[in-house]
Scaffold this motif. Structure first.
Motif, PDB file in Angstrom:
ATOM      1  N   ILE A   1      -0.618 -40.873   6.948  1.00  0.00           N
ATOM      2  CA  ILE A   1       0.506 -41.434   7.704  1.00  0.00           C
ATOM      3  C   ILE A   1       0.735 -40.678   9.014  1.00  0.00           C
ATOM      4  CG2 ILE A   1       1.688 -42.421   5.716  1.00  0.00           C
ATOM      5  CD1 ILE A   1       3.518 -39.957   5.686  1.00  0.00           C
ATOM      6  N   ASN A   2       0.443 -39.376   9.044  1.00  0.00           N
ATOM      7  CA  ASN A   2       0.606 -38.619  10.285  1.00  0.00           C
ATOM      8  C   ASN A   2      -0.412 -39.041  11.335  1.00  0.00           C
ATOM      9  OD1 ASN A   2       2.812 -37.035   9.437  1.00  0.00           O
ATOM     10  ND2 ASN A   2       1.458 -35.612   8.375  1.00  0.00           N
ATOM     11  N   ASP A   3      -1.636 -39.353  10.889  1.00  0.00           N
ATOM     12  CA  ASP A   3      -2.639 -39.874  11.822  1.00  0.00           C
ATOM     13  C   ASP A   3      -2.183 -41.218  12.403  1.00  0.00           C
ATOM     14  OD1 ASP A   3      -4.145 -37.687  11.200  1.00  0.00           O
ATOM     15  OD2 ASP A   3      -5.685 -38.764  10.078  1.00  0.00           O
ATOM     16  N   PHE A   4      -1.637 -42.063  11.533  1.00  0.00           N
ATOM     17  CA  PHE A   4      -1.152 -43.374  11.973  1.00  0.00           C
ATOM     18  C   PHE A   4       0.004 -43.218  12.958  1.00  0.00           C
ATOM     19  CE2 PHE A   4       0.968 -47.604  10.615  1.00  0.00           C
ATOM     20  CZ  PHE A   4       0.378 -48.264  11.690  1.00  0.00           C
TER      21      PHE A   4
ATOM     22  N   ASN B   1       4.044 -40.753  -0.628  1.00  0.00           N
ATOM     23  CA  ASN B   1       4.177 -41.606   0.563  1.00  0.00           C
ATOM     24  C   ASN B   1       3.661 -43.028   0.352  1.00  0.00           C
ATOM     25  OD1 ASN B   1       5.168 -39.459   2.319  1.00  0.00           O
ATOM     26  ND2 ASN B   1       3.092 -38.621   2.219  1.00  0.00           N
ATOM     27  N   TYR B   2       3.653 -43.505  -0.882  1.00  0.00           N
ATOM     28  CA  TYR B   2       3.061 -44.813  -1.134  1.00  0.00           C
ATOM     29  C   TYR B   2       3.853 -45.940  -0.467  1.00  0.00           C
ATOM     30  CZ  TYR B   2       0.554 -48.520  -3.520  1.00  0.00           C
ATOM     31  OH  TYR B   2      -0.229 -49.609  -3.784  1.00  0.00           O
ATOM     32  N   ASP B   3       5.165 -45.733  -0.289  1.00  0.00           N
ATOM     33  CA  ASP B   3       6.015 -46.783   0.269  1.00  0.00           C
ATOM     34  C   ASP B   3       5.977 -46.833   1.790  1.00  0.00           C
ATOM     35  OD1 ASP B   3       7.238 -44.282   0.399  1.00  0.00           O
ATOM     36  OD2 ASP B   3       9.257 -45.136   0.415  1.00  0.00           O
ATOM     37  N   LYS B   4       5.188 -45.965   2.413  1.00  0.00           N
ATOM     38  CA  LYS B   4       5.124 -45.915   3.877  1.00  0.00           C
ATOM     39  C   LYS B   4       3.901 -46.683   4.378  1.00  0.00           C
ATOM     40  CE  LYS B   4       7.388 -41.396   3.975  1.00  0.00           C
ATOM     41  NZ  LYS B   4       8.689 -41.916   4.414  1.00  0.00           N
TER      42      LYS B   4
ATOM     43  N   PHE C   1       9.916 -48.989  15.424  1.00  0.00           N
ATOM     44  CA  PHE C   1      10.398 -49.322  14.079  1.00  0.00           C
ATOM     45  C   PHE C   1       9.435 -48.804  13.014  1.00  0.00           C
ATOM     46  CE2 PHE C   1      10.293 -52.176  10.396  1.00  0.00           C
ATOM     47  CZ  PHE C   1      11.603 -52.069   9.948  1.00  0.00           C
ATOM     48  N   VAL C   2       8.146 -49.047  13.205  1.00  0.00           N
ATOM     49  CA  VAL C   2       7.138 -48.577  12.237  1.00  0.00           C
ATOM     50  C   VAL C   2       7.107 -47.053  12.214  1.00  0.00           C
ATOM     51  CG1 VAL C   2       4.672 -48.543  11.683  1.00  0.00           C
ATOM     52  CG2 VAL C   2       5.743 -50.672  12.439  1.00  0.00           C
ATOM     53  N   LEU C   3       7.247 -46.447  13.384  1.00  0.00           N
ATOM     54  CA  LEU C   3       7.256 -44.987  13.473  1.00  0.00           C
ATOM     55  C   LEU C   3       8.421 -44.401  12.660  1.00  0.00           C
ATOM     56  CD1 LEU C   3       5.562 -42.829  14.948  1.00  0.00           C
ATOM     57  CD2 LEU C   3       7.214 -42.912  16.806  1.00  0.00           C
ATOM     58  N   LEU C   4       9.570 -45.045  12.738  1.00  0.00           N
ATOM     59  CA  LEU C   4      10.733 -44.594  11.967  1.00  0.00           C
ATOM     60  C   LEU C   4      10.526 -44.828  10.474  1.00  0.00           C
ATOM     61  CD1 LEU C   4      13.613 -45.855  14.299  1.00  0.00           C
ATOM     62  CD2 LEU C   4      12.847 -43.494  13.986  1.00  0.00           C
ATOM     63  N   GLU C   5       9.824 -45.901  10.126  1.00  0.00           N
ATOM     64  CA  GLU C   5       9.521 -46.167   8.717  1.00  0.00           C
ATOM     65  C   GLU C   5       8.589 -45.095   8.157  1.00  0.00           C
ATOM     66  OE1 GLU C   5      10.332 -48.702   6.371  1.00  0.00           O
ATOM     67  OE2 GLU C   5      12.016 -48.931   7.759  1.00  0.00           O
ATOM     68  N   ILE C   6       7.641 -44.646   8.964  1.00  0.00           N
ATOM     69  CA  ILE C   6       6.735 -43.580   8.526  1.00  0.00           C
ATOM     70  C   ILE C   6       7.500 -42.278   8.368  1.00  0.00           C
ATOM     71  CG2 ILE C   6       4.711 -42.207   9.187  1.00  0.00           C
ATOM     72  CD1 ILE C   6       3.680 -44.666  10.689  1.00  0.00           C
TER      73      ILE C   6
END
Length: 421
Positions: free
Chosen positions: A184-187, A173-176, A221-226
């Protein structure tokens, strides 16, 4: 029409100026505001190794003691008093559990996290006396979201991260974007709570519409990127619930009998559909049918975690295995907000949490503004899905901050209704 609109806006402006002159926030409230912001940035900001959120918590407590040393502490409503008592009970219950469980790093870490979260809940409940106070403190969460979104866009643009990314995340998940969260799930969970905070602010103030819309779009948008499935599905459910509950609330105001009939029909259809599905398929079969090849192993693991959490709850005589002990029991975090609380803290605490979410669903009985009503009601079904993403949604401070804001908003409006009567 133009003149009338101008006069109305001018009158609103006058009222706004008057209200602003009357609003005065205490030093404790300002410290609490900073604590809420710091709780959104605690992963990266620290002073000599001490997290900024802990420092602001100490400052908030010190100012609260000084400002209330010679004064009687006033709790705004009876509902808030019950809310405070529940979390006090939770603290003592967890403390009692610590005396009977194996003292390990997980237990100590989970217990300390619980203590800090309960402290934040207590400070919020004791320092919000009006809707204006709620709006002020809620904006601390919005500020935390905004900062995280700026960091996320920087991460997406540059490919770099502010936080230290673990070796496992570097591989997958480095690109997220991570914001200031180590996971990333916490974010993603925090972003969902931030979106609810934005809608809550607009429902309370009816101002900053453009900022609200733009920030929600950026957050989505950020949520979809994650690409965290549960938060995305949860926010879709939140949007659907907003529409559905808006219709139901309108029906309730037209006639309670119509509201009851429609609600019963929806409940009956949901139960019937669930019964038919689970009569023909097991959970494993549903996962294999609906999941993608990339996610099937993760989904099957979640089912085993559910089974393990329920088993731990039953084997503990429904009293809970203790703070952090679900990790030792299952070898990994439960990844479910509700089941983790049930497994670790037992029937009494779990029952209290369920009652809080039922309280949210029953807000339609009080004359809150329509958008505020559906904003609060929609949180219950949405968080049922959102809460299964993070490895520990109950340790994320924003979770308890948002739950407290929604609960207190209801109780303050209820108090107003009672006064009018």
């Amino acid at each position: 029409m133009t003149v009338g609109s101008y006069i109305l806006n001018k009158e609103n402006l006058k009222n706004s100026k008057v209200s602003k002159e009357k609003i005065h926030h205490s030093k404790t409230q300002f410290a609490l505001f900073c604590l809420i912001v710091a709780s959104s940035l605690g992963e990266i900001i620290n002073i000599y190794g001490i997290k900024l959120s802990w420092i602001m918590a100490i400052l908030t407590m010190a100012l609260f003691i000084v400002e209330n040393f010679s004064n009687r502490i006033i709790i705004s409503t009876y509902d808030i008093k019950k809310y405070i008592y529940f979390f006090i009970f939770w603290f003592f219950y967890a403390t009692l559990q610590m005396l009977f469980i194996f003292q390990n790093d997980y237990a100590i870490s989970s217990y300390l996290t619980l203590v800090v979260n309960i402290f934040i809940v207590m400070m919020i409940a004791l320092n919000i006396h009006s809707i204006e106070d709620l709006i002020f403190l809620n904006r601390g969460l919005i500020l935390g979201l905004t900062i995280n979104l700026f960091i996320a866009f920087w991460e997406i643009t540059t490919g770099n991260h502010i936080i230290s990314v673990s070796i496992e995340n570097q591989l997958y998940n480095y690109d997220k974007p991570y914001g200031v969260f180590g996971n990333i799930n916490d974010f993603a969970t925090f972003i969902c709570l931030g979106i609810v905070s934005l809608i809550l602010n607009y429902a309370l103030t009816k101002t900053n519409k453009i900022f609200t819309v733009i920030t929600i779009i950026a957050a989505v948008f950020v949520l979809l990127e994650i690409d965290a499935r549960a938060p995305i599905y949860g926010m879709v459910l939140y949007g659907v619930s907003l529409v559905l509950f808006y219709i139901l609330v309108k029906l309730y105001k037209i006639g309670k009998s119509t509201f009851k009939i429609v609600s019963f029909m929806l409940l009956f259809i949901s139960i019937l559909a669930s019964t038919i599905i689970f009569a023909n398929y097991s959970l494993e079969e549903l996962v294999l049918l609906l999941s993608t090849p990339a996610n099937v192993n993760s989904d099957l693991l979640r089912i085993r975690l559910i089974e393990g959490a329920v088993k731990g709850f039953i084997n503990s005589a429904f009293l809970g295995v203790g703070p952090g002990q679900s990790i030792l029991l299952l070898g990994i975090n439960v990844h479910n907000f509700y089941l983790e609380i049930m497994c670790e803290y037992g029937i009494f605490i779990f029952g209290g949490i369920i009652m809080i979410f039922i309280y949210f669903l029953r807000v339609y009985r009080w004359k809150l503004p329509n958008l505020l009503t559906v904003c609060i009601m929609s949180f219950t079904p949405a968080f049922f899905v959102i809460g299964i993403s993070s490895s520990g949604a109950n340790r994320i401070r924003a979770t308890w901050i948002m739950i407290s804001f929604l609960y207190i908003a209801i109780s303050i409006y209820k108090k107003k209704q009672i006064k009018v009567r």
